[in-house]
Scaffold this motif. Structure first.
Motif, short mmCIF file in Angstrom:
data_model
loop_
_atom_site.label_atom_id
_atom_site.label_comp_id
_atom_site.label_asym_id
_atom_site.label_seq_id
_atom_site.Cartn_x
_atom_site.Cartn_y
_atom_site.Cartn_z
N PRO A 79 1.20 -1.22 -0.08
CA PRO A 79 -0.22 -0.41 -0.07
C PRO A 79 1.56 1.06 -0.37
O PRO A 79 0.23 1.98 -0.36
N VAL A 141 2.23 -0.43 8.37
CA VAL A 141 2.45 0.84 7.57
C VAL A 141 1.71 0.92 6.25
O VAL A 141 1.23 -0.49 6.04
N ARG C 3 -9.16 1.29 -0.11
CA ARG C 3 -8.58 1.23 1.49
C ARG C 3 -8.71 -0.37 2.61
O ARG C 3 -7.83 -0.80 3.02
N ILE C 4 -10.17 -0.97 1.78
CA ILE C 4 -10.23 -2.00 2.98
C ILE C 4 -8.72 -2.82 2.53
O ILE C 4 -8.44 -3.44 2.83
N ALA C 6 -6.34 -2.36 0.89
CA ALA C 6 -4.74 -2.12 1.26
C ALA C 6 -4.88 -2.33 2.76
O ALA C 6 -3.98 -3.08 3.42
N LEU C 9 -4.27 -5.96 2.69
CA LEU C 9 -2.56 -6.28 2.25
C LEU C 9 -1.89 -5.85 3.60
O LEU C 9 -0.65 -7.21 3.53
N VAL C 10 -1.75 -4.97 3.85
CA VAL C 10 -0.23 -4.57 5.51
C VAL C 10 -0.93 -5.74 6.43
O VAL C 10 0.17 -6.35 6.39
N PHE C 11 -1.88 -5.96 6.82
CA PHE C 11 -1.81 -7.49 7.42
C PHE C 11 -1.44 -8.10 6.93
O PHE C 11 -0.66 -9.26 7.57
N LEU C 14 1.84 -8.74 7.41
CA LEU C 14 2.83 -9.79 8.21
C LEU C 14 2.64 -10.32 8.84
O LEU C 14 3.26 -10.99 9.53
N ALA C 15 0.79 -11.10 8.34
CA ALA C 15 0.96 -12.51 9.16
C ALA C 15 2.26 -13.23 8.78
O ALA C 15 3.10 -13.35 7.81
N CYS C 48 -3.92 -8.70 15.08
CA CYS C 48 -5.06 -9.96 14.20
C CYS C 48 -5.92 -9.88 14.79
O CYS C 48 -6.49 -10.44 14.58
N GLN C 49 -5.89 -9.02 16.20
CA GLN C 49 -6.91 -8.45 16.42
C GLN C 49 -7.57 -9.30 17.05
O GLN C 49 -9.07 -9.08 17.33
N ASN C 50 -7.34 -10.48 17.36
CA ASN C 50 -8.11 -11.45 18.23
C ASN C 50 -7.27 -12.65 18.53
O ASN C 50 -7.58 -13.52 19.51
#
Lengths: 180, 659, 156
Positions: A79, A141, C3-4, C6, C9-11, C14-15, C48-50
């Motif tokens: 992004p 990021v 946005r969503i 994107a 993709l960021v998450f 990282l995973a 990860c949010q949970n």
């Protein structure tokens, strides 16, 4: 309306309230993944980072004295590529310096990234461990921060910047901060 | 061509569902048998059409037809065939088609097997099913069409999340949907009864098999999901109070309350309005769950790709279905005349207590899941509600419930003898106390509170057995007499005993998980780690190739003293297309405990990060769930529900609603 | 929509890069490590949010685990270490929501609900219990007429 009737209507009333909340949640369009920053109105954390390309690097002292933008990016972040063109003339548009911090990145990769896409930043700091990011409260990021004259964080934008974000969020805020 | 056929089938099914929603309803009010019977034909026809559409979609996946956008987004030629098929429901659009397939399946089942229902009731039930089906088919056609084309046709697909390529996970949605969507039948029965203005013992008997079937499926679905998380995620967690998990737990809690409440309606002709409300609420919770997962208002690891338009549409469906049925309830339910009176201490009273506790538990989960959303919507701070909240609020509600599970079945209808019941339960109490004492000794310095869980499990298990012994006059009459009684007990009695036993087994599993041991360290080939009497020797790692991944496969030998128990191969898999690494754990189970092994990253110096756990009684969590579901199935097979004939002369018509 | 996508993709990026608690993160001092594990279980992995940071595979979780241990080694109490992270990431990072006016409804809700439902149930049970003398239910007019008819016929 007897008490009994009211009681039977209770589930419906509760559901109406629930539906109302759902409606509000949908309408707000808020992305539930987006978290508000805990650092708003707090002074930007202290840091001193080396540069990526033999350049000077970035130090906390450069924030403050005027409104500044700090953009966290990384070469491995897709992004970030989306928002990069916007960053190229962001500084000019807002009339404020834009600093970059390469988060959890390697010097070589970050240099490559900037060479490929252009370097919009006045200076770039390399946060290889990600520790400076953590002190800012970064959780992914790209993230963009607006820091005011006193060095306090006033805004955090999560995710890539769009033209709309710049127009609606950044421009008014920077103007307001510049005047005070 | 097949894709277009599938698409057309969906459209046609929508039209037929519209007919199913309206004609039988009109026919029932006009007592027009022909009109009413059209409901049956419509239900079967729409099921066949939706099944055809589903088959068309499966075909597109199997043949890797990337001209279909949905296939392109979610599949890949390198995916094994099994996962190509299960990938059909691994995404939003495909899973909605599965949802509607199951909905129309249930509708067709009511049409086909509901011969014993009075025509008006059946017609109304099918009409409500048709309404729900129409709504969801419209939703699919307008916002989630799986048959849209992708032009120009790409060479290959974007693959599927490697985490989803797993047999456990692949089959968990169908069971879940059979459960969630199965409760639509209970809902339809409730709404039909409200329209008709009559809820009686016969209604309760007819609604029971459908509710039980859905409940069994949901129990299995939840258990599968939990078990999948356990063996996939690498540290053996099996429940996270994630919003989507909670979305499946809530209908289960309400559904359990419903099954028990319906018994009271059937036996004693009371608790009617409450049972009808439960039936509405159970399916409403399924719908709310669908909304939460697919609208994007909640964060969850499970959430599908979100689209606010879809969220709005589902909210509208919710407003119509739930709002409509609750309005009908508010208007009609007050005039449902209750029948039997009963003392507070009685079987009915115990079932009322059961309902009270289960409903509060369900409401608690609901509160915890949605609180962040509520607070955010009114501009409050952003908070997160995790397991600490649920452990502190949900668990305490379950304790009195488990105590009641053993007592309730021993109480008589209308007026129960609590003292007598408690006296007969002395065995269970003794067993529970013994277990707790042993547990306290074993757990000294450790998780003492979990010992209470063991005690409760023993209490429930013995209580179920005591109840069975009562019925068969075990030790009271002769062995022959007891055997005769045992063989003549209806299957639903065994179903209940098994289900309660299964519950005890699961509770024991929960309690056991608090006693787990772990060893997390770097290991080099040749190293041995000791835990819980086992020795784990690390032999080494080799690289293997899978269908669409490459993996580092560990070689471990598990032994107990001199005896080799098992050779374990945990893997660390890398999927090049997704650039993702997943863990494949190795679990050795003796059904009393699991030895759980996962391999992590190499340290670059020849060592590997190894995570080993010994988890006592944890397999019982899922074994218990299977036993519970089996108990439910056994109850289902009781011939009484099949023979339950409609006797219109007996069912007394209701006095017209007053005022 | 972008946005969503994107953000996703960021998450996604990282995973799966690091693992849940790694051997090389663990502290030598078992008491400190035990504290770190216990606190780690109470902190949410924001990406990860949970999951807790103790369980999560994400890089951010790894970083926070390391920082947590550094704070403990530096002599912070449990509360101070937690506060360090809350200062940077907000209350949302706590898996156990704080008990404050905004969350009173959450924490006291279940008990209140149980109480209300309990009271309602007791009232319901009172109303539905059979009378002391077990008096039969009164007949409605139709039934009363029928009884009279039957009795009348019986006599006649």
């Amino acid at each position: 309306m007897t008490m009994k009737r009211l009681l039977f209507a209770l589930p419906l009333l509760l559901f109406a309230v629930l539906a109302g909340y759902f409606w509000l949640a949908l309408e707000s369009g808020r992305d539930p993944h987006e978290l508000p920053s805990a650092m708003i109105d707090k002074p930007a954390p202290d840091f001193s980072l080396a540069g990526v390309d033999g350049t000077a690097g970035l130090d906390r002292k450069e924030l403050g004295g005027g409104v500044t933008i700090v953009n966290f990016f990384a070469s491995w972040c897709i992004p970030c590529r989306l928002e990069h063109p916007l960053l190229m003339d962001l500084g000019k548009r807002l009339g404020v310096p834009v600093y970059g911090i390469a988060w959890q990145d390697k010097a070589g990769d970050a240099t490559q990234f900037l060479k490929q896409l252009g370097d919009p930043y006045r200076s770039v700091g390399l946060d290889e461990s990600g520790r400076v990011g953590i002190n800012f409260g970064v959780y992914g990021v790209p993230e963009t921060y607006v820091v005011d004259k006193e060095g306090r964080i006033r805004l955090r934008h999560v995710g890539p910047l769009t033209a709309e974000d710049v127009a609606k969020e950044l421009v008014p805020l920077v103007r307001e901060l510049g005047q005070s | 061509m097949i894709v277009e056929l599938g698409h057309f089938a969906l459209v046609l099914a929508f039209v037929i569902q519209l007919a199913q929603a309206s004609l039988p309803l009109w026919g029932a009010s006009k007592r027009n048998l022909g009109m009413m019977e059209m409901g049956r034909g419509a239900a079967i026809a729409s099921f066949l059409l939706v099944a055809l559409a589903f088959a068309a979609l499966v075909n597109a996946y199997v043949t890797s037809d990337f001209s279909v956008a949905n296939v392109f987004q979610n599949s890949h030629t390198d995916k094994p065939l099994l996962y190509k098929i299960t990938g059909v429901w691994g995404n939003h659009e495909g899973s909605m088609v599965l949802w509607v397939s199951i909905l129309t399946l249930f509708g067709a089942a009511v049409a086909w097997f509901g011969g014993n229902l009075p025509p008006e009731l059946r017609a109304r039930v099918l009409a409500v099913q048709g309404m729900i089906g129409s709504g969801f088919l419209l939703f699919i056609l307008f916002t989630s069409n799986p048959f849209l084309r992708e032009i120009p046709v790409p060479a290959n697909g974007q693959g599927l999340n490697p985490v989803l390529q797993d047999p456990g996970l692949a089959f968990h949605p169908p069971f879940l949907y059979l459960g969630y969507v199965g409760f639509s039948v209970s809902f339809s029965f409730a709404v039909a009864a409200l329209i008709e203005g009559r809820v009686d013992a016969a209604w309760a008997r007819w609604v029971r098999p459908w509710t039980l079937a859905a409940w069994c499926a949901l129990t299995i679905g939840i258990a599968m999901g939990s078990w999948w998380a356990y063996y996939t995620l690498g540290w053996g967690g099996w429940w996270f109070w994630d919003p989507v998990e909670n979305a499946s737990l809530m209908p289960w809690l309400a559904g359990t309350a419903l099954i028990h409440s319906a018994i009271v309606v059937e036996k004693r002709d009371t608790l009617k309005s409450w049972t009808v409300l439960l039936a509405i609420i159970t399916f409403s919770l399924s719908l709310v769950g669908t909304f939460l997962v697919r609208s994007g208002v909640l964060t969850s690891v499970h959430a599908f790709a979100v689209d606010p338009l879809r969220g709005t549409f589902i909210l509208l469906l919710l407003l119509v279905a739930v709002g409509g049925s609750l309005t009908l309830y508010a208007v009609r339910a007050p005039s449902l005349r209750g029948g039997g009176l009963f003392a507070p201490v009685s079987r009915e009273g115990a079932l009322v207590l059961n309902n009270l506790l289960l409903s509060c538990a369900c409401a608690t989960v609901f509160l915890g899941t949605l609180y962040p959303l509520f607070l955010d919507a009114v501009g409050g701070p952003k908070v997160s509600v995790g397991y600490p909240f649920f452990n502190r609020t949900f668990a305490p509600l379950m304790v009195p419930l488990l105590v009641a599970v053993a007592c309730g079945p021993l109480l008589g209808w209308k007026r129960g003898d609590l003292l007598g019941a408690m006296q007969r339960l002395w065995v269970a109490l003794a067993a529970a106390i013994a277990v707790v004492l042993v547990g306290l000794y074993v757990a000294r310095g450790g998780p003492v509170l979990s010992v209470l869980g063991f005690g409760l499990a023993a209490w429930v298990a013995c209580g179920a057995l005591v109840e069975w012994a009562e019925r068969t006059r075990l030790f009271r009459a002769g062995a022959g007499e007891s055997l005769r009684r045992a063989l003549r007990l209806p299957r639903s009695a065994y179903g209940m005993t098994l289900a309660h036993l299964g519950l005890a087994v699961t509770v024991a599993g929960f309690a056991g998980s608090a006693f787990e041991q772990e060893r997390i360290q770097e290991m080099r080939p040749g190293d041995v780690v000791a835990m819980a009497g086992y020795d784990l020797q690390f032999r080494g790692v080799e690289e293997v190739q899978g269908a669409n991944f490459s993996a580092d496969e560990g070689n471990f030998v598990l032994s107990r003293g001199p005896r080799t128990i098992a050779v374990l191969h945990p893997e660390r898999r890398f999927f090049p297309l997704q650039q993702q690494t997943t863990a494949k754990t190795a679990i050795h189970t003796n059904f009393l405990a699991d030895y759980y092994l996962a391999i992590g990253d190499p340290d670059g110096k020849g060592g590997w990060a190894v995570r080993a756990y010994w988890k006592p009684l944890v397999p019982w969590i899922w074994i218990g769930a299977v036993i519970m579901a089996f108990g439910g199935v056994l109850s289902l097979s009781d011939r009484r529900w099949r023979v339950g004939a409609a006797e219109p002369a007996r069912a007394r018509p209701l006095a017209a609603p007053a005022e | 929509m972008t946005r969503i996508l994107a953000a996703a993709l960021v998450f996604l990026a990282l995973a799966g890069v690091a693992r849940a608690v790694e051997p090389d993160e663990m502290l030598a001092n078992p008491a400190l490590e035990a504290r770190a594990r216990a606190i780690g279980k109470e902190l949410r992995c924001l990406v990860c949010q949970n999951e807790s940071i103790d369980d999560s595979n994400a890089t951010l979780a790894h970083d926070l685990r390391v920082i947590l241990r550094e704070r403990l080694v530096a002599g912070d109490t449990d509360q101070q270490a937690i506060q360090y992270i809350v200062d940077r990431y907000g209350q949302f990072v706590l898996l156990k929501p704080p008990v404050e006016p905004a969350t009173y409804a959450l924490w006291f809700g279940p008990a209140c609900l149980l109480l209300l439902a309990g009271v309602g149930t007791v009232l319901y049970l009172r109303r539905h219990r059979p009378g002391p003398a077990e008096a039969p239910l009164p007949l409605d007019p139709g039934e009363a007429r029928r009884v009279a008819e039957l009795l009348g016929e019986g006599e006649g």
